[in-house]
Design an enzyme around this catalytic site. Structure first.
Site, PDB file in Angstrom:
ATOM      1  N   LYS A 153       2.805  -8.130 -16.333  1.00 52.97           N
ATOM      2  CA  LYS A 153       4.054  -8.783 -16.142  1.00 52.97           C
ATOM      3  C   LYS A 153       4.499  -9.260 -17.360  1.00 52.97           C
ATOM      4  O   LYS A 153       4.339 -10.474 -17.951  1.00 52.97           O
ATOM      5  CB  LYS A 153       3.373 -10.270 -15.421  1.00 52.97           C
TER       6      LYS A 153
HETATM    7  N1  PMP Z   1       6.323  -7.339  -8.053  1.00 55.95           N
HETATM    8  C1  PMP Z   1       6.795  -8.006  -9.158  1.00 55.95           C
HETATM    9  C2  PMP Z   1       7.659  -7.233  -9.991  1.00 55.95           C
HETATM   10  C3  PMP Z   1       6.824  -9.251  -9.398  1.00 55.95           C
HETATM   11  O1  PMP Z   1       7.429 -10.104 -10.273  1.00 55.95           O
HETATM   12  C4  PMP Z   1       6.028 -10.028  -8.456  1.00 55.95           C
HETATM   13  C5  PMP Z   1       5.605 -11.479  -8.736  1.00 55.95           C
HETATM   14  N2  PMP Z   1       4.817 -11.883  -9.408  1.00 55.95           N
HETATM   15  C6  PMP Z   1       5.324  -9.350  -7.359  1.00 55.95           C
HETATM   16  C7  PMP Z   1       5.393  -7.886  -7.335  1.00 55.95           C
HETATM   17  C8  PMP Z   1       4.283 -10.008  -6.480  1.00 55.95           C
HETATM   18  O2  PMP Z   1       3.139 -10.289  -7.097  1.00 55.95           O
HETATM   19  P1  PMP Z   1       2.220 -11.378  -6.960  1.00 55.95           P
HETATM   20  O3  PMP Z   1       1.822 -11.383  -5.392  1.00 55.95           O
HETATM   21  O4  PMP Z   1       1.044 -11.475  -7.788  1.00 55.95           O
HETATM   22  O5  PMP Z   1       3.063 -12.976  -6.925  1.00 55.95           O
END
Ligand code: PMP
Length: 301
Positions: A153
């Site tokens: 991320k």
């Molecule tokens: N894909 C992306 C690109 C994101 O930014 C997010 C948000 N964090 C998600 C998927 C979903 O991930 P999570 O369920 O861990 O929040």
């Protein structure tokens, strides 16, 4: 007064500032997380959802980006609980940990540059609607793992999101769906995607340049407990057009049913029955209302 944890202390959010020369501001060299805490009014307390899982992913993002957050996973979890405790929120909250290349240097590298770590939290309701959204398949492609690591991320990666989501909004849609360079379905702009066909949940595999979503894992778990088979495989664009149900999942997005895609109705054009069941189950689980999932939650006492 909103607070932040920054440079090893708690201080007013407005004082947690950096120089315009900061490396991460210039080159996108940071990692972050998005965590939610849900307020349970009956118990009058906040529950942080999957706190450890988020900081473990944060740690992995930092490893990929050669960033040292300067705190262990346990320490970061403790600081987060303390940050919320000090602010006495009585509503749902979004928590943002951030680690970044902090020195004011003009040099594009990940090596030899001091890192800093911060956390702040803001009240947040729905990030995108949870009653049915209209989406478009974006002309922008999801970033490739070999260009910018898609399973980390990384702050700079969100240029990809911003381009796609802005096009979608300006074209009258609520969100965008990314395809990979190979033309497979990857995910939403900031959420993972699930498709339902004949009672089975299908979601792209982790090697389709997706973020390894924590909500994606949670939904696989809940779907399994509710008796729905789940498989991961490549999904083609036109499969989305004939799916019985589609929905996005994410910490921010929560469970967001897609009711139209590229001007085609999904199923009946209303939230699907499986999506609705999963959404109801999720909403109860995250507020601590289902005992068997309480271990996903960290209470803020
Ligand atoms: N894909 C992306 C690109 C994101 O930014 C997010 C948000 N964090 C998600 C998927 C979903 O991930 P999570 O369920 O861990 O929040």
């Amino acid at each position: 007064m909103p607070l932040a944890y920054f440079k090893h202390e708690f201080l007013p959010l407005e004082q947690a500032t950096v120089s315009v020369a900061t490396h991460a501001l210039n080159y996108g060299t940071g990692c972050f997380e998005g965590i939610r805490a849900y307020y349970n009014a009956e118990e009058d307390r906040l529950f942080i959802l999957k706190l450890r899982e988020h900081f473990e992913r944060f740690w992995r993002s930092c490893t990929i980006m050669r960033i040292n957050p300067g705190h262990s996973v346990e320490e970061m979890m403790e600081r987060t609980v303390e940050l919320l405790r000090r602010q006495e929120f009585r509503q749902d909250v979004y928590i943002r940990p951030l680690a970044f290349k902090a020195e004011p240097v003009i040099k594009v590298t990940l090596d030899g540059i001091r890192d800093e770590f911060a956390i702040f939290a803001v009240p947040m309701g729905d990030y995108i609607p949870t009653t049915g959204i209209h989406v478009m398949v974006s002309a922008w492609r999801r970033l490739e793992d070999n260009a910018i690591p898609s399973r980390a991320k990384v702050t700079g990666s969100y240029v990809n999101t911003a381009l796609a989501v802005t096009d979608a909004h300006l074209s009258g849609f609520d969100d965008a769906i990314f395809l990979t360079e190979q033309g497979h379905v990857a995910e939403g702009s900031a959420a993972n995607l699930f498709m339902v066909r004949e009672g089975t949940l299908i979601t792209p595999d982790v090697s389709e340049n997706i973020l390894e979503g924590i909500t994606r894992q949670t939904i696989m778990h809940l779907a399994n407990d509710l008796g729905y088979p789940v498989i991961t495989r490549a999904i083609d664009r036109t499969e989305l057009y004939i799916a019985d149900e589609l929905f996005l999942v994410g910490t921010g997005a929560q469970i967001s049913p897609i009711t139209q895609i590229d001007h085609r109705m999904v199923g009946t054009g209303r939230i699907g029955s499986i999506t609705e069941r999963i959404q109801t189950h999720y909403n109860r689980a995250v507020r601590g209302q289902i005992p068997e999932y309480r271990h996903w939650l960290t209470p803020v006492e």
